[in-house]
Design a protein around this motif. Structure first.
Motif, mmCIF file in Angstrom:
data_model
loop_
_atom_site.group_PDB
_atom_site.id
_atom_site.type_symbol
_atom_site.label_atom_id
_atom_site.label_comp_id
_atom_site.label_asym_id
_atom_site.label_seq_id
_atom_site.Cartn_x
_atom_site.Cartn_y
_atom_site.Cartn_z
ATOM 1 N N CYS A 72 0.912 -1.143 -0.163
ATOM 2 C CA CYS A 72 0.046 -0.041 -0.166
ATOM 3 C C CYS A 72 0.802 1.328 0.097
ATOM 4 N N GLU A 73 2.289 1.136 -0.178
ATOM 5 C CA GLU A 73 3.241 2.349 -0.005
ATOM 6 C C GLU A 73 4.563 1.783 -0.644
ATOM 7 N N ILE A 74 5.133 2.755 -1.267
ATOM 8 C CA ILE A 74 6.288 2.527 -2.032
ATOM 9 C C ILE A 74 7.347 1.940 -1.134
ATOM 10 N N VAL A 75 7.867 0.583 -1.142
ATOM 11 C CA VAL A 75 8.788 0.047 -0.564
ATOM 12 C C VAL A 75 10.118 0.153 -1.351
ATOM 13 N N LYS A 76 11.282 0.731 -0.492
ATOM 14 C CA LYS A 76 12.525 0.946 -1.302
ATOM 15 C C LYS A 76 13.588 0.022 -0.554
ATOM 16 N N ASP A 77 14.550 -0.763 -1.333
ATOM 17 C CA ASP A 77 15.148 -1.810 -0.801
ATOM 18 C C ASP A 77 16.613 -1.817 -1.448
ATOM 19 N N ASP A 78 17.542 -1.332 -0.585
ATOM 20 C CA ASP A 78 18.870 -0.843 -1.137
ATOM 21 C C ASP A 78 19.695 -2.128 -1.307
ATOM 22 N N ILE A 79 19.956 -2.702 -2.362
ATOM 23 C CA ILE A 79 20.959 -4.038 -2.737
ATOM 24 C C ILE A 79 22.106 -3.326 -2.826
ATOM 25 N N ASN A 80 23.078 -3.398 -1.856
ATOM 26 C CA ASN A 80 24.435 -2.767 -1.807
ATOM 27 C C ASN A 80 25.497 -3.284 -1.244
ATOM 28 N N ASN A 81 25.366 -4.824 -0.850
ATOM 29 C CA ASN A 81 26.508 -5.572 -0.610
ATOM 30 C C ASN A 81 27.263 -6.410 -1.235
ATOM 31 N N SER A 82 27.086 -6.356 -2.767
ATOM 32 C CA SER A 82 27.615 -7.326 -3.462
ATOM 33 C C SER A 82 28.834 -6.291 -4.299
ATOM 34 N N SER A 83 29.729 -6.669 -4.881
ATOM 35 C CA SER A 83 31.104 -5.986 -5.579
ATOM 36 C C SER A 83 30.593 -5.411 -6.770
ATOM 37 N N PHE A 84 29.555 -6.157 -7.587
ATOM 38 C CA PHE A 84 28.853 -5.603 -8.695
ATOM 39 C C PHE A 84 27.402 -5.169 -8.545
ATOM 40 N N VAL A 85 26.757 -6.328 -8.250
ATOM 41 C CA VAL A 85 25.165 -6.004 -7.881
ATOM 42 C C VAL A 85 24.879 -4.747 -6.947
ATOM 43 N N GLN A 86 24.809 -3.649 -7.467
ATOM 44 C CA GLN A 86 24.451 -2.407 -6.515
ATOM 45 C C GLN A 86 23.588 -1.610 -7.285
ATOM 46 N N PHE A 87 22.409 -1.623 -6.425
ATOM 47 C CA PHE A 87 21.008 -0.912 -7.163
ATOM 48 C C PHE A 87 20.097 -0.839 -6.006
ATOM 49 N N GLN A 88 19.100 -0.088 -6.417
ATOM 50 C CA GLN A 88 17.934 0.042 -5.596
ATOM 51 C C GLN A 88 16.641 -0.576 -6.268
ATOM 52 N N ILE A 89 15.853 -1.090 -5.393
ATOM 53 C CA ILE A 89 14.462 -1.760 -5.974
ATOM 54 C C ILE A 89 13.342 -0.801 -5.108
ATOM 55 N N TRP A 90 12.457 -0.403 -6.031
ATOM 56 C CA TRP A 90 11.210 0.383 -5.610
ATOM 57 C C TRP A 90 10.161 -0.472 -5.986
ATOM 58 N N ASP A 91 9.310 -0.905 -5.068
ATOM 59 C CA ASP A 91 8.135 -1.797 -5.487
ATOM 60 C C ASP A 91 6.852 -0.966 -5.171
ATOM 61 N N PHE A 92 6.272 -0.620 -6.121
ATOM 62 C CA PHE A 92 5.145 0.240 -6.224
ATOM 63 C C PHE A 92 3.801 -0.364 -6.040
ATOM 64 N N PRO A 93 2.894 0.184 -5.179
ATOM 65 C CA PRO A 93 1.438 -0.467 -5.093
ATOM 66 C C PRO A 93 0.799 -0.276 -6.524
ATOM 67 N N GLY A 94 0.054 -1.144 -6.694
ATOM 68 C CA GLY A 94 -0.809 -1.376 -7.975
ATOM 69 C C GLY A 94 -1.650 -0.288 -8.300
ATOM 70 N N GLN A 95 -2.103 0.564 -7.030
ATOM 71 C CA GLN A 95 -3.183 1.500 -7.168
ATOM 72 C C GLN A 95 -2.670 2.916 -7.700
ATOM 73 N N ILE A 96 -1.263 3.085 -7.605
ATOM 74 C CA ILE A 96 -0.566 4.473 -7.800
ATOM 75 C C ILE A 96 -1.081 4.697 -9.366
ATOM 76 N N ASP A 97 -1.696 6.003 -9.277
ATOM 77 C CA ASP A 97 -2.180 6.534 -10.813
ATOM 78 C C ASP A 97 -1.079 7.539 -11.271
ATOM 79 N N PHE A 98 -0.456 7.141 -12.404
ATOM 80 C CA PHE A 98 0.931 7.645 -12.979
ATOM 81 C C PHE A 98 0.190 9.062 -13.804
ATOM 82 N N ILE A 99 -0.982 8.865 -14.090
ATOM 83 C CA ILE A 99 -1.759 10.111 -14.711
ATOM 84 C C ILE A 99 -2.032 11.311 -13.905
ATOM 85 N N ASP A 100 -2.076 10.971 -12.618
ATOM 86 C CA ASP A 100 -2.318 12.232 -11.738
ATOM 87 C C ASP A 100 -1.278 13.001 -11.600
#
Length: 366
Positions: A72-100
């Motif tokens: 029900c809210e954006i969940v941000k996960d920081d994947i940062n403990n690997s030498s090459f796999v370093q990025f963020q994942i943002w999990d978005f709720p399905g009800q977010i309206d991008f046209i808003d």
């Protein structure tokens, strides 16, 4: 050893739409996090986005995901403990309206490296395709460099013919919708996925590889290594997630990939019996498994985050000394690539810190 879970720090209160003055903290660490590639997980409600994230990056059992609440809210996960796999994942709720109009698409899509749109293959996907077109249209206008990936998800229990038919139908309709919107230049990648097998790890591997600038170098090193060692296939794995960040130029066989993933689990499980969790994978870790079809699986530690897993014929393993020597050369080369990456990151951190010290409003807004 597990990924750092910063959910408690990062999951502050979020609204379903983002006002344009929405800002974040101003520490150098936070600024550096936002400089990492960002992967957005989007799709309709109950399409399986959160389950994918938990299974791939948090070792959750697929059966446990049945009890996950709807996001029900954006969940941000920081994947940062690997030498090459370093990025963020943002999990978005399905009800977010991008046209808003209050949704700040510049902030969301501006720092995005890849957008994964999850479509439930067992559901009517007409609504999902409509939302996909609207999302891609908006994202591309903000950031044309985004890699667009479609996970045709929950294909477990579906016949192979039905899987292929769904993939063809979704591919055709999604491509046609974007062409009608004047976006025929956008390239889409489609993956059949399920959390109940290794397909989700393989699909995520291909997504992450597109965000690794060193990928051509890593692939070239692997090609040189296998050609001089009598090896048929080699994967460079991130040990925790079992994402392979690079492989050689030969095609990836799903069965071979699954064998390599299982080998990593076996090696870590056995090591954990005789050591602490932190020491279960170290510079002395190696494993050798001989299958009854004269195939050998050979694992060697590259660094504390990466493992090289090779597949070769048993007769070629007679020259193990040559293979081990070539591996040491390969590991040294990977170390040099890693060193260059560390230097570049260090310089970027210093630049960010200087910029923050000189900033009059002492804040970072993205």
């Amino acid at each position: 050893m597990s990924y750092q879970d910063d959910d408690e720090e990062q999951m502050g209160p979020h609204s379903e739409s983002f006002p344009k003055d929405f800002g974040y903290g101003h520490s150098p660490r936070e600024a550096n996090l936002e400089s990492k590639p960002r992967i957005l997980l989007m799709g309709l409600r109950r399409s399986g986005k959160s389950s994918i994230q938990k299974v791939v990056f948090h070792k959750m059992s697929p059966n446990e995901t049945l009890f996950l609440p709807s996001t029900c809210e954006i969940v941000k996960d920081d994947i940062n403990n690997s030498s090459f796999v370093q990025f963020q994942i943002w999990d978005f709720p399905g009800q977010i309206d991008f046209i808003d109009p209050t949704f700040d698409s510049d902030m969301i899509f501006g720092g995005c490296g890849a957008l994964i749109f999850v479509i439930d293959a067992k559901d009517d996907y007409n609504e999902a395709l409509t939302k996909f077109k609207n999302t891609v249209t908006k994202a591309y206008k903000v950031n044309p460099r985004i890699k667009f990936e479609v996970f045709i998800h929950k294909v477990d229990g579906i016949s192979d013919d039905s899987k292929m038919e769904s993939q063809r139908d979704i591919h055709q309709r999604a491509t046609d919708d974007l062409s009608d919107a004047g976006l025929h230049q956008i390239r889409l990648s489609f993956h059949l996925t399920s959390i109940y097998d290794h397909s989700i790890f393989e699909a995520f591997s291909k997504v992450v590889q597109k965000l690794i600038p060193q990928l051509p170098t890593l692939e070239n090193l692997l090609n040189i290594f296998i050609s001089n060692s009598g090896i048929e296939k080699a994967f460079l794995f991130d040990v925790v997630s079992k994402i392979y960040i690079a492989t050689d130029c030969s095609p990836v066989d799903m069965q071979s990939y699954e064998l390599c993933c299982d080998m990593i689990d076996v090696a870590i499980d056995l090591s954990s019996i005789y050591s602490t969790e932190e020491e279960a994978f170290d510079n002395k870790t190696s494993s050798l498994i001989k299958l009854n079809n004269s195939t050998v699986l050979y694992l060697r530690e590259v660094n504390k985050f990466l493992a090289l897993v090779c597949i070769l014929r048993e007769e070629n393993f007679n020259k193990q000394g040559v293979i081990d020597y070539n591996f040491l050369c390969f590991r040294d080369a990977i170390g040099q690539v890693f060193e260059l990456k560390i230097r570049a990151t260090k310089h970027m951190d210093e630049d960010i810190e200087v910029s923050l010290m000189e900033s009059p409003n002492d804040s970072v807004v993205f």
